[in-house]
Write an enzyme that holds these catalytic residues in place. Sequence first.
Site, PDB file in Angstrom:
ATOM      1  N   GLU A  29      -6.199   4.143  -6.147  1.00  0.00           N
ATOM      2  CA  GLU A  29      -7.477   4.500  -5.529  1.00  0.00           C
ATOM      3  C   GLU A  29      -7.801   5.921  -5.988  1.00  0.00           C
ATOM      4  OE1 GLU A  29      -9.546   4.703  -1.124  1.00  0.00           O
ATOM      5  OE2 GLU A  29      -7.498   5.428  -1.378  1.00  0.00           O
ATOM      6  N   ASP A  35      -2.874   4.702  -2.464  1.00  0.00           N
ATOM      7  CA  ASP A  35      -3.932   5.321  -1.664  1.00  0.00           C
ATOM      8  C   ASP A  35      -4.237   6.733  -2.177  1.00  0.00           C
ATOM      9  OD1 ASP A  35      -5.559   5.162   0.890  1.00  0.00           O
ATOM     10  OD2 ASP A  35      -4.377   6.960   1.308  1.00  0.00           O
ATOM     11  N   HIS A  52     -11.137  -2.365   3.238  1.00  0.00           N
ATOM     12  CA  HIS A  52     -11.040  -1.898   4.621  1.00  0.00           C
ATOM     13  C   HIS A  52     -11.865  -0.640   4.876  1.00  0.00           C
ATOM     14  CE1 HIS A  52      -8.207   0.445   2.319  1.00  0.00           C
ATOM     15  NE2 HIS A  52      -8.132   1.329   3.299  1.00  0.00           N
ATOM     16  N   ASP A  53     -12.390  -0.023   3.812  1.00  0.00           N
ATOM     17  CA  ASP A  53     -13.186   1.201   3.954  1.00  0.00           C
ATOM     18  C   ASP A  53     -14.677   0.978   3.738  1.00  0.00           C
ATOM     19  OD1 ASP A  53     -11.053   2.903   4.521  1.00  0.00           O
ATOM     20  OD2 ASP A  53     -10.662   3.338   2.409  1.00  0.00           O
ATOM     21  N   ASP A  69       0.861  -1.185   0.000  1.00  0.00           N
ATOM     22  CA  ASP A  69       0.000   0.000   0.000  1.00  0.00           C
ATOM     23  C   ASP A  69       0.892   1.228   0.000  1.00  0.00           C
ATOM     24  OD1 ASP A  69      -2.356   1.529   0.200  1.00  0.00           O
ATOM     25  OD2 ASP A  69      -3.251   0.042   1.528  1.00  0.00           O
TER      26      ASP A  69
END
Length: 574
Positions: A264, A208, A337-338, A107
Amino acid sequence: MKNKKGAENMEKKWWKSSVVYQIYPRSFCDSNGDGIGDLNGIRSKLWYLKELGIDVIWLSPVYQSPNDDMGYDISDYQAIMKEFGTMEDYDRMLELAHELGIKIMMDLVVNHTSDEHAWFVESRKSKDNPYRDFYIWRDGKDGKEPNNWGSCFGGSAWKYDGATDQYYLHLFSQKQPDLNWENEAVRKSVFDMMTWWCDKGIDGFRMDVISLISKVPGLPDGTVGKSGYGDFGPYCANGPRVHEYLQEMNRKVLSRYDLITVGECSGVTVEEAKKYASSSGKELNMVFQFEHMDLDGGESFKWNHKKIKLSELKAVMSKWQTQLQGKAWNSLYWCNHDQPRIVSRMGNDSLKYREVSAKMLGTCLHMMQGTPYIFQGEELGMTNYPFTSLDEFRDIESINVYHELTEKGIVSPEEMFDYISYKGRDNARTPMQWDDSEHAGFTKGTPWIAVNPNYKEINAKEQLERADSVFHYYQKLIALRKQYDIIVYGDYELLLPESEEIYSYIRSLEEQKLLVICSFTEQKISYEVPENLRGRNGKILISNYDRARVQDSVTLEPYECMAVLYQDRSAAEW
C-alpha cells in the site's frame, strides 16, 4: 509489433492470473454470537469463496491489538486477537483454505505498532532503554512539538510523553507510534516475525502504508493545510531509503518463499511503482496506488460529495495500464476496507440499476491487466449504509475528522455528516450480508456495527440461488481470467478518452483482440465499434444484458457492458 512483443515477453506468474478477495474479519462472519466476526466464521465460509472461484484471501489484521484503529494497531504480531479466536483456530482455517486451493495473504503492518506493544512499553521507559531507538523520539521546540506535522487521523503527529520529556511520532493515531526503520534491530525483528509467518505456511503479505517507512532526515516542517497542521507526505511517502529497506526485506525473507506481495503506497507515482514492483523482482510483486481513488478529493481531500469525472478516471487508469506494461505489475481495485462502496460511489445504487451497474463496474476493472482485488460484499453489489446519526459510526478517522473540522468552523455539522456518510470507511465495514435472517446471518448476537437494512434484498443466499445475480456474474468474470490469457497478459489501448459516458478499451495478445465496452450512464447511448474490428465476428464473453452478438453500431442500455473477443476464426469455430 510493439504491443505484441510486450505481451509475449511478459513472464507468467501465478499471482498475475489470480483473483484476490479481501476479508475484513470483524465484519465477515461471527461464529460465537458475540457480534464480532472471527476466524471460525471465516473458516465456515471458505466453501462460499471456493464457489466464487477466488484464488487468494487477503486477511485484514487478526493479530493481538487494543483495537484503536480496528486491528491496524498491533500489540503482538505472533498472537491472535482474542475476539477473533486462537492461533489454533487460525491454523485450522489456513489448513482448510489450502485444502480448497485458496491461498492466504496476511496484512503486514510495520510502519507502526500499538503503543501497547512490548517494544514501545520498553521504549518509553527511559532514554537509554535498549528499545528506545525502535521508535522516533524527539525533543520539543520552544515548548511545542518537534515539527508541525499533522496526523492522518486529526491533530498533531506528535504525542508528548512526560516520563522522558520527549515527543514520539505517530503519523496515524497517537496509539500507533511509528517504528524507526533506520535502526537495524527494528528491521531484523520485523524480518524474523515475517519469516515465522512464512514458515507457518502463509502465501504472502499485503503491506500496510509501506511507502511511509523511510522518513527524510531532519523531519522538516510541512506545508500547512486547512487543518492548521503541516503535510508530512513529501517527507515520509516514498522516502530516501524505502527501496533499500524493501530490497533487504526481499533478500532476507520474501525471495526465500513463493509469495504474493503488494504494498500500500500512498503518494506513489508510476515511476516509483516501477521500482517497488519491477519485473526484476527485487522488491514487491505490485503496489496499491490511490490516484484513481483520490480523483474526487477536491480541496478538502476526500471529505466532500464530489463525483469522479469519467474522463479523468480513464486517464489515470490508462496511464497505469500503459506505463507499467512490461515493466511492473498492476493491482486492480475499486473497493477495500478504507473506501466507500463502489456501486454507491461510481455506479447507481437505486433498486432499478444497482445490479447492472455493479456488474458493469466489475467488468470494467476485471478485464484490465493486473491482479484484481474484490472486497467482501462487492460480489453482491453491497451499498453504502444509510447513516442517520454520528452514533452509528465506529471509524476513528470519520469521528475525529467530524469533530476537528466542525469545531474549527471549517465545515458545518450538516455538511460534514453528509461527507462522512458518503465517503467514510464504515460504509465498507458493515457486516457481510449472508441471508435475510436477523442481522443478515452475520451473527446471532448484537453486531459491533449495524447491518445495512437492505440485507433483505441484497444477500448471498438469494444471489447464490439466482443465475443472473451479481455473485454469478463475478464468478464468471473470475473464470474468464483463468480461461483467456489475453485478459491477464494482453496489452491495453484506451478508446474514446474524452467521453464522459463510455469507458472502452482494447486488449491485444497475438492474433486476438478483446474489446471492452462499459456505459457509465443510465441513459441509452450509441457506440461505434472501432473501424479495425467492424465486419468481424466477435464472441461476447460476458455482458450484463442479454445480447447475442455485437453490431458495428450499438445502442447501449443503461450501464450496459460487454467484453467481446475477436480473433482469426470463422463464425463456425465459435
